[in-house]
Design a protein around this motif. Structure first.
Motif, PDB file in Angstrom:
ATOM      1  N   LEU A 208      53.035  63.990  44.534  1.00 18.51           N
ATOM      2  CA  LEU A 208      52.668  65.233  43.851  1.00 18.51           C
ATOM      3  C   LEU A 208      53.573  66.385  44.277  1.00 18.51           C
ATOM      4  N   THR A 209      53.925  66.420  45.552  1.00 16.38           N
ATOM      5  CA  THR A 209      54.883  67.428  46.019  1.00 16.38           C
ATOM      6  C   THR A 209      56.211  67.271  45.300  1.00 16.38           C
ATOM      7  N   ALA A 210      56.657  66.032  45.165  1.00 11.28           N
ATOM      8  CA  ALA A 210      57.943  65.766  44.515  1.00 11.28           C
ATOM      9  C   ALA A 210      57.918  66.109  43.031  1.00 11.28           C
ATOM     10  N   VAL A 211      56.799  65.834  42.352  1.00 16.79           N
ATOM     11  CA  VAL A 211      56.743  66.107  40.922  1.00 16.79           C
ATOM     12  C   VAL A 211      56.788  67.612  40.657  1.00 16.79           C
ATOM     13  N   LEU A 212      56.166  68.412  41.540  1.00 18.03           N
ATOM     14  CA  LEU A 212      56.198  69.870  41.373  1.00 18.03           C
ATOM     15  C   LEU A 212      57.567  70.432  41.734  1.00 18.03           C
ATOM     16  N   TYR A 213      58.192  69.858  42.756  1.00 19.95           N
ATOM     17  CA  TYR A 213      59.565  70.264  43.077  1.00 19.95           C
ATOM     18  C   TYR A 213      60.513  69.934  41.924  1.00 19.95           C
ATOM     19  N   TYR A 328      56.847  56.339  43.782  1.00 18.94           N
ATOM     20  CA  TYR A 328      57.369  57.687  43.975  1.00 18.94           C
ATOM     21  C   TYR A 328      58.332  58.079  42.849  1.00 18.94           C
ATOM     22  N   GLY A 329      59.236  57.151  42.501  1.00 21.04           N
ATOM     23  CA  GLY A 329      60.179  57.430  41.422  1.00 21.04           C
ATOM     24  C   GLY A 329      59.472  57.642  40.091  1.00 21.04           C
ATOM     25  N   PHE A 330      58.452  56.848  39.826  1.00 17.90           N
ATOM     26  CA  PHE A 330      57.691  56.977  38.588  1.00 17.90           C
ATOM     27  C   PHE A 330      57.074  58.368  38.459  1.00 17.90           C
ATOM     28  N   VAL A 331      56.387  58.833  39.502  1.00 20.66           N
ATOM     29  CA  VAL A 331      55.694  60.118  39.445  1.00 20.66           C
ATOM     30  C   VAL A 331      56.668  61.280  39.345  1.00 20.66           C
ATOM     31  N   GLY A 366      53.609  73.054  45.268  1.00 21.38           N
ATOM     32  CA  GLY A 366      54.005  71.830  45.963  1.00 21.38           C
ATOM     33  C   GLY A 366      54.004  71.998  47.475  1.00 21.38           C
ATOM     34  N   VAL A 367      54.418  73.179  47.949  1.00 19.93           N
ATOM     35  CA  VAL A 367      54.372  73.459  49.387  1.00 19.93           C
ATOM     36  C   VAL A 367      52.930  73.402  49.884  1.00 19.93           C
ATOM     37  N   GLY A 368      52.021  73.979  49.088  1.00 26.21           N
ATOM     38  CA  GLY A 368      50.611  73.941  49.459  1.00 26.21           C
ATOM     39  C   GLY A 368      50.070  72.528  49.550  1.00 26.21           C
ATOM     40  N   ILE A 369      50.423  71.689  48.582  1.00 25.14           N
ATOM     41  CA  ILE A 369      49.973  70.296  48.604  1.00 25.14           C
ATOM     42  C   ILE A 369      50.569  69.566  49.802  1.00 25.14           C
ATOM     43  N   LEU A 370      51.845  69.822  50.072  1.00 22.48           N
ATOM     44  CA  LEU A 370      52.510  69.173  51.202  1.00 22.48           C
ATOM     45  C   LEU A 370      51.838  69.532  52.522  1.00 22.48           C
ATOM     46  N   SER A 371      51.364  70.772  52.639  1.00 14.65           N
ATOM     47  CA  SER A 371      50.739  71.225  53.891  1.00 14.65           C
ATOM     48  C   SER A 371      49.475  70.428  54.222  1.00 14.65           C
ATOM     49  N   THR A 372      48.847  69.845  53.190  1.00 17.22           N
ATOM     50  CA  THR A 372      47.654  69.030  53.459  1.00 17.22           C
ATOM     51  C   THR A 372      48.016  67.714  54.147  1.00 17.22           C
ATOM     52  N   GLY A 373      49.286  67.371  54.116  1.00 16.63           N
ATOM     53  CA  GLY A 373      49.743  66.144  54.777  1.00 16.63           C
ATOM     54  C   GLY A 373      50.577  66.415  56.009  1.00 16.63           C
ATOM     55  N   HIS A 374      50.455  67.629  56.562  1.00 19.31           N
ATOM     56  CA  HIS A 374      51.281  68.008  57.715  1.00 19.31           C
ATOM     57  C   HIS A 374      51.095  67.029  58.879  1.00 19.31           C
TER      58      HIS A 374
END
Length: 422
Positions: A208-213, A328-331, A366-374
């Motif tokens: 999800l981080t990658a798709v928003l980036y 990952y590539g698909f999303v 995407g940064v916000g979503i990534l922070s949930t996986g810190h």
């Protein structure tokens, strides 16, 4: 690195041409819009059709290559690219080009999904030398694509399409002649495996981080050429500089930042700076030089983020590498495909400023979503440093593959090693 069999050079050359396709059409977007009497939103479908087909095909490439072998998959992908890039050059309408770019995307997915695996299986001097060769090909292709597109596009908008067809035909012939048959994997890959893998929170978070980036990345790639108001050749030089920075920092900057600060803090910084650059483009859209500077500078953080994101996926995914790479590539390619289309709709309804502002917001989300996986990233970094989550060379195999592919590279290396021992 340079003492390699001819087959490795043949595939490496094909890699250069394949990755050229990412930025090849950027310099000719305004010319296509003008000469084919198409709106920017219609022209943006060149990215949408290409990337959406690539995304869906990522689910099937492992299934195909596990049944017919890497060489046949590679050759089939090259042949498909030759045919559809030539047809795009022969087309006389924007709808025709969009359709043929979709076919091009299918061939590209088949090729990039096996190219690194083939290089690893065929290279001499170990895995590290093969990775360097692949990274060099990737960087050269990304940087040269816009420049070649600008030079050929300055002659005719058809030039870049025919250029790719000719270069890929040469690569196809060299690959068929020089590359020995590759062994089939020990087991076959299921089509549904990548989709099932997205049930894992760690892989879903990174995807999800990658798709928003990618939403921001391909908004910039698809729409930044318009406010610059430059000729095809000048646009080619702008994106050539962008590509050089992207390639350089993906190979050198990202690993240094990861070692010094860790994956998560480095990604927070790269994504935030990229979002700020997109926001500046959105605010200063009417200032040509501001857009040019921001686009070129974005190559630095885009290169860093491409590598760190791909590496992070491989570190945290609780499934085998081929499945994680395909999921990952698909999303993320879905985000890259949809962004230019919706950016065009925003331009049609509002103005050229809006897509870049929306792209900046998407990246920040995407940064916000990534922070949930810190925490999971910190644990993965510690595991990698301690040697518990794959060797550096194994991770490098996925770091090199920033644009989604080569999921079976490690497996092919191990298979080749077993064959040699036998």
């Amino acid at each position: 690195m340079f003492k390699q069999p001819k087959a490795v050079y043949a595939v490496a050359f094909a890699c250069v041409v394949s990755f050229m396709g990412i930025g090849l059409v950027d310099p000719i977007l305004p010319a296509l819009s003008k000469q084919l009497e198409a709106t920017p939103s219609q022209v943006s479908l060149l990215f949408t059709s290409y990337l959406l087909v690539t995304a869906v095909a990522m689910l099937f490439t492992g299934w195909v290559s596990s049944r017919i072998g890497a060489k046949r998959t590679l050759v089939t992908g090259l042949a498909v690219i030759v045919v559809f890039s030539a047809l795009a050059g022969l087309s006389g309408s924007i709808n025709g080009i969009v359709g043929f770019r979709a076919g091009w995307g299918l061939g590209n997915a088949m090729f990039i999904a096996t190219s690194l695996a083939v290089i690893v299986a065929s290279a001499s001097g170990g895995f590290a030398g093969a990775i360097i060769m692949y990274e060099a090909s990737l960087g050269l292709g990304i940087a040269a694509g816009p420049l070649i597109g600008g030079l050929l596009g300055n002659i005719s908008w058809r030039g870049p399409f025919f250029g790719v067809a000719v270069l890929m035909a040469i690569a196809l012939l060299a690959t068929v002649v020089l590359l020995d048959p590759t062994p089939k994997p020990d087991h076959r890959t299921s089509v549904l495996a990548p989709l099932k893998a997205l049930r894992h929170r760690s892989l879903l978070t990174m995807s999800l981080t990658a798709v928003l980036y990618n939403w921001g990345f391909f908004t910039m790639l698809g729409y930044a050429p318009y406010p610059m108001e430059l000729s095809a050749i000048k646009l080619g030089f702008v994106f050539f500089a962008w590509g050089l920075l992207l390639a350089f920092f993906s190979i050198t900057g990202a690993p240094w930042l990861q070692r010094k600060f860790g994956t998560a803090p480095s990604m927070y910084g790269a994504l935030t700076v990229f979002a700020l650059l997109l926001l500046l483009i959105g605010i200063l859209t009417d200032n040509r030089w501001a857009v040019i500077v921001c686009v070129i500078a974005s190559g630095i953080v885009a290169g860093i983020n491409n590598t760190l994101t791909t590496q992070a996926v491989m570190l945290v995914a609780p499934v085998e590498r081929p499945v994680a790479s395909a999921a990952y590539g698909f999303v993320r390619f879905i985000g890259g495909g949809l962004a230019p289309y919706f950016a065009g709709k925003m331009v049609d309804h509002w103005n050229m400023h809006v897509p870049f502002v929306v792209g900046a917001v998407a990246v920040l989300v995407g940064v916000g979503i990534l922070s949930t996986g810190h925490r999971m990233l910190a644990v993965a970094d510690a595991s990698m440093a301690g040697g518990g989550h794959g060797t550096p060379d194994e991770v490098a195999g996925e770091v090199a593959d920033e644009f989604g592919g080569a999921p079976d590279a490690i497996d092919f290396e191990k298979e080749a090693s077993r064959s040699t021992q036998r």
